[in-house]
Design a protein around this motif. Structure first.
Motif, PDB file in Angstrom:
ATOM      1  N   ARG A 228     -33.933  26.064 -16.651  1.00 53.90           N
ATOM      2  CA  ARG A 228     -33.936  27.518 -16.524  1.00 53.90           C
ATOM      3  C   ARG A 228     -34.276  28.177 -17.850  1.00 53.90           C
ATOM      4  N   ARG A 229     -33.739  27.648 -18.942  1.00 58.38           N
ATOM      5  CA  ARG A 229     -34.012  28.241 -20.254  1.00 58.38           C
ATOM      6  C   ARG A 229     -35.488  28.097 -20.616  1.00 58.38           C
ATOM      7  N   ARG A 230     -36.077  26.947 -20.295  1.00 55.61           N
ATOM      8  CA  ARG A 230     -37.500  26.762 -20.596  1.00 55.61           C
ATOM      9  C   ARG A 230     -38.364  27.707 -19.772  1.00 55.61           C
ATOM     10  N   GLU A 231     -37.967  27.967 -18.532  1.00 61.20           N
ATOM     11  CA  GLU A 231     -38.717  28.927 -17.716  1.00 61.20           C
ATOM     12  C   GLU A 231     -38.621  30.323 -18.316  1.00 61.20           C
TER      13      GLU A 231
ATOM     14  N   LEU B 113     -41.731  32.526 -19.840  1.00 68.05           N
ATOM     15  CA  LEU B 113     -42.001  33.912 -19.456  1.00 68.05           C
ATOM     16  C   LEU B 113     -42.021  34.817 -20.684  1.00 68.05           C
ATOM     17  N   ALA B 114     -41.101  34.591 -21.612  1.00 65.84           N
ATOM     18  CA  ALA B 114     -41.062  35.404 -22.830  1.00 65.84           C
ATOM     19  C   ALA B 114     -42.343  35.242 -23.646  1.00 65.84           C
TER      20      ALA B 114
ATOM     21  N   ALA C 149     -45.281  34.436 -22.470  1.00 64.79           N
ATOM     22  CA  ALA C 149     -46.370  35.098 -21.749  1.00 64.79           C
ATOM     23  C   ALA C 149     -46.326  36.608 -21.939  1.00 64.79           C
ATOM     24  N   ILE C 150     -45.120  37.189 -21.924  1.00 64.71           N
ATOM     25  CA  ILE C 150     -44.990  38.632 -22.112  1.00 64.71           C
ATOM     26  C   ILE C 150     -45.423  39.034 -23.520  1.00 64.71           C
ATOM     27  N   ARG C 151     -45.031  38.239 -24.507  1.00 59.55           N
ATOM     28  CA  ARG C 151     -45.352  38.598 -25.892  1.00 59.55           C
ATOM     29  C   ARG C 151     -46.823  38.381 -26.214  1.00 59.55           C
ATOM     30  N   ARG C 152     -47.516  37.602 -25.382  1.00 59.74           N
ATOM     31  CA  ARG C 152     -48.969  37.544 -25.557  1.00 59.74           C
ATOM     32  C   ARG C 152     -49.609  38.882 -25.183  1.00 59.74           C
ATOM     33  N   VAL C 153     -49.019  39.575 -24.220  1.00 56.82           N
ATOM     34  CA  VAL C 153     -49.512  40.894 -23.825  1.00 56.82           C
ATOM     35  C   VAL C 153     -49.109  41.946 -24.852  1.00 56.82           C
ATOM     36  N   ASP C 154     -47.845  41.913 -25.267  1.00 54.01           N
ATOM     37  CA  ASP C 154     -47.347  42.876 -26.252  1.00 54.01           C
ATOM     38  C   ASP C 154     -46.304  42.181 -27.116  1.00 54.01           C
ATOM     39  N   PRO C 155     -46.659  41.813 -28.332  1.00 52.59           N
ATOM     40  CA  PRO C 155     -45.710  41.085 -29.193  1.00 52.59           C
ATOM     41  C   PRO C 155     -44.611  41.958 -29.772  1.00 52.59           C
ATOM     42  N   THR C 156     -44.663  43.269 -29.559  1.00 52.13           N
ATOM     43  CA  THR C 156     -43.679  44.165 -30.173  1.00 52.13           C
ATOM     44  C   THR C 156     -42.483  44.440 -29.269  1.00 52.13           C
ATOM     45  N   VAL C 157     -42.503  43.986 -28.024  1.00 49.90           N
ATOM     46  CA  VAL C 157     -41.414  44.311 -27.098  1.00 49.90           C
ATOM     47  C   VAL C 157     -40.181  43.479 -27.421  1.00 49.90           C
TER      48      VAL C 157
ATOM     49  N   LEU D 141     -41.410  35.281 -13.454  1.00 52.66           N
ATOM     50  CA  LEU D 141     -42.257  34.091 -13.534  1.00 52.66           C
ATOM     51  C   LEU D 141     -42.503  33.588 -12.125  1.00 52.66           C
ATOM     52  N   GLU D 142     -43.765  33.563 -11.731  1.00 54.34           N
ATOM     53  CA  GLU D 142     -44.134  33.165 -10.381  1.00 54.34           C
ATOM     54  C   GLU D 142     -45.202  32.079 -10.470  1.00 54.34           C
ATOM     55  N   ASP D 143     -44.790  30.837 -10.098  1.00 49.59           N
ATOM     56  CA  ASP D 143     -45.722  29.703 -10.160  1.00 49.59           C
ATOM     57  C   ASP D 143     -46.378  29.589 -11.532  1.00 49.59           C
ATOM     58  N   ARG D 144     -45.549  29.608 -12.582  1.00 50.89           N
ATOM     59  CA  ARG D 144     -45.994  29.479 -13.967  1.00 50.89           C
ATOM     60  C   ARG D 144     -46.900  30.630 -14.412  1.00 50.89           C
ATOM     61  N   ARG D 145     -46.819  31.732 -13.712  1.00 52.17           N
ATOM     62  CA  ARG D 145     -47.612  32.903 -14.081  1.00 52.17           C
ATOM     63  C   ARG D 145     -46.690  34.097 -14.220  1.00 52.17           C
ATOM     64  N   ALA D 146     -46.860  34.831 -15.305  1.00 49.85           N
ATOM     65  CA  ALA D 146     -46.047  36.016 -15.543  1.00 49.85           C
ATOM     66  C   ALA D 146     -46.596  37.175 -14.721  1.00 49.85           C
ATOM     67  N   THR D 147     -45.728  37.802 -13.943  1.00 46.38           N
ATOM     68  CA  THR D 147     -46.125  38.914 -13.086  1.00 46.38           C
ATOM     69  C   THR D 147     -45.341  40.155 -13.477  1.00 46.38           C
ATOM     70  N   ARG D 148     -46.057  41.250 -13.734  1.00 44.55           N
ATOM     71  CA  ARG D 148     -45.405  42.514 -14.053  1.00 44.55           C
ATOM     72  C   ARG D 148     -45.243  43.296 -12.753  1.00 44.55           C
ATOM     73  N   LEU D 149     -43.995  43.585 -12.414  1.00 44.69           N
ATOM     74  CA  LEU D 149     -43.692  44.168 -11.115  1.00 44.69           C
ATOM     75  C   LEU D 149     -43.454  45.665 -11.159  1.00 44.69           C
ATOM     76  N   LEU D 150     -42.981  46.170 -12.282  1.00 37.44           N
ATOM     77  CA  LEU D 150     -42.636  47.584 -12.359  1.00 37.44           C
ATOM     78  C   LEU D 150     -42.823  48.064 -13.793  1.00 37.44           C
ATOM     79  N   VAL D 151     -43.382  49.257 -13.934  1.00 36.37           N
ATOM     80  CA  VAL D 151     -43.591  49.868 -15.249  1.00 36.37           C
ATOM     81  C   VAL D 151     -42.989  51.269 -15.224  1.00 36.37           C
ATOM     82  N   ILE D 152     -42.133  51.566 -16.199  1.00 34.04           N
ATOM     83  CA  ILE D 152     -41.507  52.886 -16.305  1.00 34.04           C
ATOM     84  C   ILE D 152     -41.807  53.442 -17.693  1.00 34.04           C
TER      85      ILE D 152
END
Length: 229
Positions: free
Chosen positions: A88-91, A95-96, A98-106, A148-159
């Motif tokens: 679970r920790r590796r998953e 995901l972390a 993958a997210i930081r590849r999109v935005d490393p400042t979050v 994380l969905e099938d080894r792919r990061a999915t963004r579901l909601l943006v506020i």
């Protein structure tokens, strides 16, 4: 001043340096076979003693066998639980990354969805059902929900922070123990909405934070982000 030549590592030392750490699955397999080996050794010793002296007292063998079997099951159970926690920790870490590849400042918050959040996501994205673990990414301009969905990061909601009305704590189950963070915001169609989520104590963990200094500090940080934005 003469310079000493670089030392060449010995073959044995070089082989030791090249050894890779064992994976959790390999360690579990080795542990399992060690326990099986102990059981087989005890059974073999029991058979030998019975064949040599049929009238011998086998009480000690029985106690040793019961103790070894109990210890084996306990050790294997602990190893399985630990392996699941590591997975679970590796998953979460994947995901972390993958997210930081999109935005490393979050900054990331491991979370678990509430029933209210599941309903909100289903209304926004029909056919999407959240799993047991999600991650919130909070940046300079927005808050986003990822899974994380099938080894792919999915963004579901943006506020957008500019559409955030209030950040607070809510007792979503009414028992005073299950406190969730509530993000009250305005949708693009100017309708009011709320996203509530539990905060996991750490990546890979199933334990949720109850109301206390850590959760209240997180709410304060989120409120400050909203005000600054």
């Amino acid at each position: 001043m003469l310079r000493r030549p670089d030392r060449v590592p010995r073959p044995g030392r070089a082989r030791r340096q090249e050894r890779q750490p064992w994976s959790p699955a390999r360690r579990l397999a080795v542990l399992r076979w060690v326990i099986v080996g102990v059981w087989v050794a005890l059974l073999t010793a029991r058979i030998i003693v019975v064949s040599l002296s049929p009238g011998a007292d086998l009480t000690y063998f029985g106690v040793a066998e019961v103790a070894s079997i109990t210890l084996g099951f306990v050790v294997i159970g602990v190893a399985v639980v630990r392996a699941q926690s590591v997975r679970r920790r590796r998953e979460d870490e994947a995901l972390a990354m993958a997210i930081r590849r999109v935005d490393p400042t979050v900054w990331l918050v491991p979370a678990a969805p509430t029933a209210e959040l599941r309903t909100s996501i289903e209304s926004v994205r029909p056919g999407v059902s959240l799993g047991h673990r999600v991650t919130w990414a909070f940046g300079a301009t927005e808050a986003s929900l990822w899974e994380l969905e099938d080894r792919r990061a999915t963004r579901l909601l943006v506020i957008r922070w500019s559409r955030m009305v209030h950040v607070g704590l809510e007792d979503v189950q009414g028992d005073g123990r299950s406190w969730a963070i509530a993000l009250h915001y305005v949708r693009p169609d100017d309708s009011a909405a709320v996203a509530t989520f539990f905060v996991r104590s750490a990546p890979g963990s199933r334990r949720m934070l109850r109301r206390g200094p850590r959760l209240e500090r997180l709410v304060a940080d989120l409120a400050r982000e909203r005000i600054v934005a």
